[in-house]
Scaffold this motif. Structure first.
Motif, PDB file in Angstrom:
ATOM      1  N   ALA A  41       0.835  -1.211   0.000  1.00 54.31           N
ATOM      2  CA  ALA A  41       0.000   0.000   0.000  1.00 54.31           C
ATOM      3  C   ALA A  41       0.866   1.256   0.000  1.00 54.31           C
ATOM      4  O   ALA A  41       0.583   2.224  -0.712  1.00 54.31           O
ATOM      5  CB  ALA A  41      -0.934  -0.009   1.211  1.00 54.31           C
ATOM      6  N   ARG A  42       1.926   1.249   0.782  1.00 52.69           N
ATOM      7  CA  ARG A  42       2.834   2.403   0.824  1.00 52.69           C
ATOM      8  C   ARG A  42       3.487   2.617  -0.533  1.00 52.69           C
ATOM      9  O   ARG A  42       3.590   3.741  -1.034  1.00 52.69           O
ATOM     10  CB  ARG A  42       3.899   2.203   1.904  1.00 52.69           C
ATOM     11  CG  ARG A  42       4.854   3.382   2.051  1.00 52.69           C
ATOM     12  CD  ARG A  42       5.785   3.205   3.229  1.00 52.69           C
ATOM     13  NE  ARG A  42       6.622   2.030   3.171  1.00 52.69           N
ATOM     14  CZ  ARG A  42       7.753   1.937   2.458  1.00 52.69           C
ATOM     15  NH1 ARG A  42       8.161   2.956   1.738  1.00 52.69           N
ATOM     16  NH2 ARG A  42       8.455   0.831   2.483  1.00 52.69           N
ATOM     17  N   GLY A  43       3.898   1.542  -1.171  1.00 50.41           N
ATOM     18  CA  GLY A  43       4.511   1.627  -2.490  1.00 50.41           C
ATOM     19  C   GLY A  43       3.549   2.167  -3.543  1.00 50.41           C
ATOM     20  O   GLY A  43       3.929   3.010  -4.373  1.00 50.41           O
ATOM     21  N   ARG A  45       1.178   4.166  -3.089  1.00 51.07           N
ATOM     22  CA  ARG A  45       0.948   5.595  -2.828  1.00 51.07           C
ATOM     23  C   ARG A  45       2.230   6.419  -2.979  1.00 51.07           C
ATOM     24  O   ARG A  45       2.230   7.614  -2.741  1.00 51.07           O
ATOM     25  CB  ARG A  45       0.357   5.761  -1.433  1.00 51.07           C
ATOM     26  CG  ARG A  45      -1.083   5.281  -1.367  1.00 51.07           C
ATOM     27  CD  ARG A  45      -1.518   4.979   0.047  1.00 51.07           C
ATOM     28  NE  ARG A  45      -2.905   4.591   0.135  1.00 51.07           N
ATOM     29  CZ  ARG A  45      -3.386   3.398  -0.182  1.00 51.07           C
ATOM     30  NH1 ARG A  45      -2.587   2.466  -0.651  1.00 51.07           N
ATOM     31  NH2 ARG A  45      -4.670   3.135  -0.056  1.00 51.07           N
ATOM     32  N   ARG A  46       3.321   5.745  -3.317  1.00 50.79           N
ATOM     33  CA  ARG A  46       4.623   6.393  -3.494  1.00 50.79           C
ATOM     34  C   ARG A  46       5.026   7.203  -2.260  1.00 50.79           C
ATOM     35  O   ARG A  46       5.500   8.325  -2.355  1.00 50.79           O
ATOM     36  CB  ARG A  46       4.642   7.260  -4.737  1.00 50.79           C
ATOM     37  CG  ARG A  46       4.358   6.504  -6.013  1.00 50.79           C
ATOM     38  CD  ARG A  46       4.743   7.307  -7.230  1.00 50.79           C
ATOM     39  NE  ARG A  46       4.265   6.784  -8.482  1.00 50.79           N
ATOM     40  CZ  ARG A  46       4.604   5.647  -9.062  1.00 50.79           C
ATOM     41  NH1 ARG A  46       5.416   4.843  -8.453  1.00 50.79           N
ATOM     42  NH2 ARG A  46       4.135   5.291 -10.230  1.00 50.79           N
ATOM     43  N   MET A  47       4.813   6.578  -1.099  1.00 50.98           N
ATOM     44  CA  MET A  47       5.193   7.198   0.163  1.00 50.98           C
ATOM     45  C   MET A  47       6.453   6.516   0.686  1.00 50.98           C
ATOM     46  O   MET A  47       6.650   5.324   0.475  1.00 50.98           O
ATOM     47  CB  MET A  47       4.064   7.076   1.197  1.00 50.98           C
ATOM     48  CG  MET A  47       2.802   7.829   0.831  1.00 50.98           C
ATOM     49  SD  MET A  47       1.465   7.553   2.021  1.00 50.98           S
ATOM     50  CE  MET A  47       2.012   8.609   3.369  1.00 50.98           C
ATOM     51  N   THR A  48       7.277   7.276   1.357  1.00 49.94           N
ATOM     52  CA  THR A  48       8.475   6.714   1.980  1.00 49.94           C
ATOM     53  C   THR A  48       8.140   6.261   3.399  1.00 49.94           C
ATOM     54  O   THR A  48       7.093   6.631   3.960  1.00 49.94           O
ATOM     55  CB  THR A  48       9.602   7.759   2.049  1.00 49.94           C
ATOM     56  OG1 THR A  48       9.187   8.816   2.915  1.00 49.94           O
ATOM     57  CG2 THR A  48       9.938   8.307   0.662  1.00 49.94           C
ATOM     58  N   LEU A  49       9.045   5.478   3.979  1.00 51.05           N
ATOM     59  CA  LEU A  49       8.887   5.110   5.391  1.00 51.05           C
ATOM     60  C   LEU A  49       8.790   6.372   6.240  1.00 51.05           C
ATOM     61  O   LEU A  49       7.982   6.447   7.161  1.00 51.05           O
ATOM     62  CB  LEU A  49      10.068   4.252   5.865  1.00 51.05           C
ATOM     63  CG  LEU A  49      10.054   2.785   5.497  1.00 51.05           C
ATOM     64  CD1 LEU A  49      11.400   2.153   5.829  1.00 51.05           C
ATOM     65  CD2 LEU A  49       8.944   2.054   6.212  1.00 51.05           C
ATOM     66  N   ARG A  50       9.599   7.363   5.908  1.00 53.31           N
ATOM     67  CA  ARG A  50       9.609   8.619   6.659  1.00 53.31           C
ATOM     68  C   ARG A  50       8.246   9.312   6.587  1.00 53.31           C
ATOM     69  O   ARG A  50       7.746   9.811   7.593  1.00 53.31           O
ATOM     70  CB  ARG A  50      10.699   9.546   6.127  1.00 53.31           C
ATOM     71  CG  ARG A  50      10.878  10.818   6.931  1.00 53.31           C
ATOM     72  CD  ARG A  50      11.992  11.703   6.382  1.00 53.31           C
ATOM     73  NE  ARG A  50      13.239  10.979   6.161  1.00 53.31           N
ATOM     74  CZ  ARG A  50      14.169  10.798   7.103  1.00 53.31           C
ATOM     75  NH1 ARG A  50      14.008  11.278   8.307  1.00 53.31           N
ATOM     76  NH2 ARG A  50      15.272  10.136   6.830  1.00 53.31           N
ATOM     77  N   ASP A  51       7.617   9.321   5.393  1.00 55.85           N
ATOM     78  CA  ASP A  51       6.298   9.935   5.226  1.00 55.85           C
ATOM     79  C   ASP A  51       5.263   9.275   6.139  1.00 55.85           C
ATOM     80  O   ASP A  51       4.513   9.946   6.852  1.00 55.85           O
ATOM     81  CB  ASP A  51       5.805   9.814   3.775  1.00 55.85           C
ATOM     82  CG  ASP A  51       6.650  10.555   2.764  1.00 55.85           C
ATOM     83  OD1 ASP A  51       7.320  11.542   3.148  1.00 55.85           O
ATOM     84  OD2 ASP A  51       6.645  10.138   1.582  1.00 55.85           O
ATOM     85  N   ARG A  83      -4.418   4.837   8.754  1.00 58.53           N
ATOM     86  CA  ARG A  83      -4.864   6.226   8.561  1.00 58.53           C
ATOM     87  C   ARG A  83      -3.840   7.011   7.747  1.00 58.53           C
ATOM     88  O   ARG A  83      -4.191   7.763   6.834  1.00 58.53           O
ATOM     89  CB  ARG A  83      -5.105   6.916   9.902  1.00 58.53           C
ATOM     90  CG  ARG A  83      -6.490   6.707  10.475  1.00 58.53           C
ATOM     91  CD  ARG A  83      -6.778   7.650  11.650  1.00 58.53           C
ATOM     92  NE  ARG A  83      -5.800   7.542  12.721  1.00 58.53           N
ATOM     93  CZ  ARG A  83      -5.831   6.644  13.703  1.00 58.53           C
ATOM     94  NH1 ARG A  83      -6.801   5.757  13.737  1.00 58.53           N
ATOM     95  NH2 ARG A  83      -4.901   6.624  14.638  1.00 58.53           N
ATOM     96  N   ALA A  84      -2.574   6.842   8.080  1.00 57.05           N
ATOM     97  CA  ALA A  84      -1.510   7.554   7.368  1.00 57.05           C
ATOM     98  C   ALA A  84      -1.474   7.170   5.890  1.00 57.05           C
ATOM     99  O   ALA A  84      -1.153   7.992   5.037  1.00 57.05           O
ATOM    100  CB  ALA A  84      -0.161   7.268   8.021  1.00 57.05           C
ATOM    101  N   LEU A  85      -1.828   5.932   5.596  1.00 56.68           N
ATOM    102  CA  LEU A  85      -1.833   5.454   4.216  1.00 56.68           C
ATOM    103  C   LEU A  85      -3.148   5.742   3.495  1.00 56.68           C
ATOM    104  O   LEU A  85      -3.255   5.498   2.293  1.00 56.68           O
ATOM    105  CB  LEU A  85      -1.568   3.939   4.183  1.00 56.68           C
ATOM    106  CG  LEU A  85      -0.166   3.486   4.569  1.00 56.68           C
ATOM    107  CD1 LEU A  85      -0.130   1.976   4.776  1.00 56.68           C
ATOM    108  CD2 LEU A  85       0.825   3.918   3.503  1.00 56.68           C
ATOM    109  N   GLY A  86      -4.154   6.205   4.234  1.00 59.78           N
ATOM    110  CA  GLY A  86      -5.466   6.386   3.628  1.00 59.78           C
ATOM    111  C   GLY A  86      -6.084   5.053   3.247  1.00 59.78           C
ATOM    112  O   GLY A  86      -6.833   4.946   2.280  1.00 59.78           O
TER     113      GLY A  86
END
Length: 139
Positions: A41-43, A45-51, A83-86
Motif C-alpha cells: 500500500a505504501r509503495g 501511494r509512493r510514500m516513503t517510510l519517513r512519510d 490512517r496515514a496510508l489512507g
C-alpha cells in the motif's frame, strides 16, 4: 516468551504428496501478511517510510519492522498506519483474510477476483469508511 529463538527443524527429504492432493503450505504468520500488505500500500501511494512514520507518529524503525513482519503490531499502531496510508483497516484485514484462505495453486484465481472477495465489496467498505461509519463485514 522466554526470549528463545525458534529454529526450523531440517526435514528428512522431500515429502511425497498423494495424487490429487494439494502440497502442504505452512500457514504464514499474520504479522508477515500484514507487513507485506502495508508495504504494498505504501509503495502504491509512493510514500516513503519517513512519510508514513511522520503521519502515523510511529518511529521509522518500528514501521520498518512491522512491514518486514518482524514484530507484532498493536491495534492502535495498525490503525494509525492505515490512517496515514489512507487505507481503511477493513480493506487491509479483508486482503489478509484472502491471503490466508487462497489454496496453493489458486493465487491467480484470487488475483482475478479483485476487490470482491468473501462477499465483501471494497467500494462499500471505503464508502462506509469515508462517511465515518464502521462497515459491517457480512459474507
Amino acid at each position: 516468551m522466554t526470549g528463545r529463538r525458534l529454529e526450523a527443524v531440517p526435514s528428512s527429504g522431500p515429502a511425497s504428496v498423494p495424487a490429487g492432493r494439494q502440497p502442504h503450505r505452512p500457514t504464514p504468520l499474520l504479522r508477515e501478511l500484514l507487513g507485506r500488505r502495508l508495504r504494498e500500500a505504501r509503495g502504491r501511494r509512493r510514500m516513503t517510510l519517513r512519510d508514513v512514520a511522520a503521519a502515523s507518529d510511529v518511529s521509522i524503525g518500528h514501521l520498518s519492522q512491522v512491514e518486514r513482519g518482524l514484530c507484532e503490531v498493536s491495534s492502535e499502531v495498525l490503525a494509525a498506519i492505515c490512517r496515514a496510508l489512507g487505507l481503511p483497516l477493513a480493506v487491509l484485514l479483508r486482503d489478509v483474510v484472502v491471503d490466508l484462505t487462497v489454496p496453493v495453486g489458486r493465487e491467480e484465481d484470487a488475483a482475478r477476483a479483485g476487490a470482491r472477495t468473501a462477499g465483501v465489496d471494497s467500494a462499500n467498505i471505503e464508502a462506509g469508511h469515508l462517511a465515518g461509519r464502521s462497515p459491517v463485514l457480512a459474507a
